[in-house]
Design a protein around this motif. Structure first.
Motif, mmCIF file in Angstrom:
data_model
loop_
_atom_site.group_PDB
_atom_site.id
_atom_site.type_symbol
_atom_site.label_atom_id
_atom_site.label_comp_id
_atom_site.label_asym_id
_atom_site.label_seq_id
_atom_site.Cartn_x
_atom_site.Cartn_y
_atom_site.Cartn_z
ATOM 1 N N ARG A 1 0.828 -1.209 0.000
ATOM 2 C CA ARG A 1 0.000 0.000 0.000
ATOM 3 C C ARG A 1 0.859 1.254 0.000
ATOM 4 O O ARG A 1 0.559 2.215 -0.713
ATOM 5 C CB ARG A 1 -0.936 0.007 1.210
ATOM 6 C CG ARG A 1 -2.137 -0.896 1.042
ATOM 7 C CD ARG A 1 -3.042 -0.860 2.230
ATOM 8 N NE ARG A 1 -3.517 0.494 2.485
ATOM 9 C CZ ARG A 1 -4.634 0.777 3.122
ATOM 10 N NH1 ARG A 1 -5.396 -0.190 3.566
ATOM 11 N NH2 ARG A 1 -4.992 2.020 3.332
ATOM 12 N N ILE B 1 0.756 4.121 -2.766
ATOM 13 C CA ILE B 1 0.506 5.521 -2.414
ATOM 14 C C ILE B 1 1.585 6.418 -3.004
ATOM 15 O O ILE B 1 1.298 7.480 -3.564
ATOM 16 C CB ILE B 1 0.421 5.675 -0.877
ATOM 17 C CG1 ILE B 1 -0.874 5.047 -0.363
ATOM 18 C CG2 ILE B 1 0.526 7.133 -0.448
ATOM 19 C CD1 ILE B 1 -0.931 4.841 1.139
ATOM 20 N N ARG C 1 1.117 9.259 -5.878
ATOM 21 C CA ARG C 1 1.581 10.632 -5.632
ATOM 22 C C ARG C 1 2.442 11.109 -6.798
ATOM 23 O O ARG C 1 2.233 12.201 -7.332
ATOM 24 C CB ARG C 1 2.377 10.696 -4.335
ATOM 25 C CG ARG C 1 2.938 12.095 -4.041
ATOM 26 C CD ARG C 1 4.149 12.098 -3.150
ATOM 27 N NE ARG C 1 5.210 11.306 -3.743
ATOM 28 C CZ ARG C 1 6.041 10.533 -3.047
ATOM 29 N NH1 ARG C 1 5.951 10.427 -1.753
ATOM 30 N NH2 ARG C 1 6.992 9.873 -3.666
ATOM 31 N N ASN D 1 -6.343 7.809 -4.331
ATOM 32 C CA ASN D 1 -5.379 7.108 -3.501
ATOM 33 C C ASN D 1 -6.097 6.455 -2.336
ATOM 34 O O ASN D 1 -7.283 6.688 -2.116
ATOM 35 C CB ASN D 1 -4.305 8.079 -2.995
ATOM 36 C CG ASN D 1 -2.952 7.438 -2.922
ATOM 37 O OD1 ASN D 1 -2.820 6.250 -2.670
ATOM 38 N ND2 ASN D 1 -1.922 8.230 -3.150
#
Length: 198
Positions: A147, A151, A155, A180
């Motif tokens: 995860r 993420i 980004r 996200n």
């Protein structure tokens, strides 16, 4: 004079095309990275889901009267398995949120299952149970790492989509920000859990 203006305009057009082309390639690489990281998140969640039936069966042998917990785990696992995970899902914030919510419900039901197991000392000493718990803990760590990587890749992708010159290329080819992971209940995680000993 007209030739100079023509060369300047032609030079600017070539420059713009080169910048947009370079940004296009960066966007495509970032998009692929997001999809790769998402696949790893799904892979680790699947690993967790595959461990659950064995864990439930092991606990069932010791705690037969805790049927409600087993039903909750089975329902939560079924909800997770019913969600079709596709790369297109990454562009739909509601689909990502639905997937997150299903995984959150599964995590909560697993927590209740583990709490039931804590009440049975013979079960905690069982080698099969210990092995399954070790595998589950390892999988939860892998989920966290996957995860986090996802993420970070979202980004990076979203920064490319929102900053110049990537935003121009993204607008031309129709690429938008990707949703996200988020926390379903921020209040619950910001409050320390209450621990009681019987």
């Amino acid at each position: 004079m007209k030739k100079t203006v023509l060369w300047v305009v032609l030079g600017l057009v070539v420059l713009v095309v080169a910048v947009v082309g370079y940004s296009y390639n960066d966007l495509q690489r970032a998009d692929e990275q997001v999809e790769q990281q998402w696949s790893e998140v799904v892979n680790q969640y699947q690993r967790r889901a595959d461990l659950i039936p064995n864990l439930v069966e092991t606990v069932k042998r010791y705690a037969e009267h805790e049927e409600g917990v087993f039903v909750d785990v089975a329902k939560a696992r079924q909800q997770v398995n019913n969600i079709q995970v596709t790369p297109d899902m990454l562009n739909d914030p509601q689909a990502v949120a639905q997937y997150q919510n299903a995984q959150g419900a599964l995590t909560q039901s697993l927590g209740r299952l583990i709490a039931v197991a804590e009440n049975y000392p013979d079960l905690k000493a069982n080698q099969t149970f210990e092995n399954l718990m070790t595998q589950l803990e390892s999988t939860e760590n892998r989920v966290t790492v996957a995860r986090n990587r996802y993420i970070e890749s979202v980004r990076d992708y979203n920064v490319l989509v929102r900053t110049f010159p990537g935003n121009i290329a993204a607008m031309i080819i129709g690429m938008d920000k990707k949703p996200n992971f988020s926390v379903a209940n921020e209040d619950a995680i910001s409050t320390a859990p209450k621990v009681e000993f019987n």
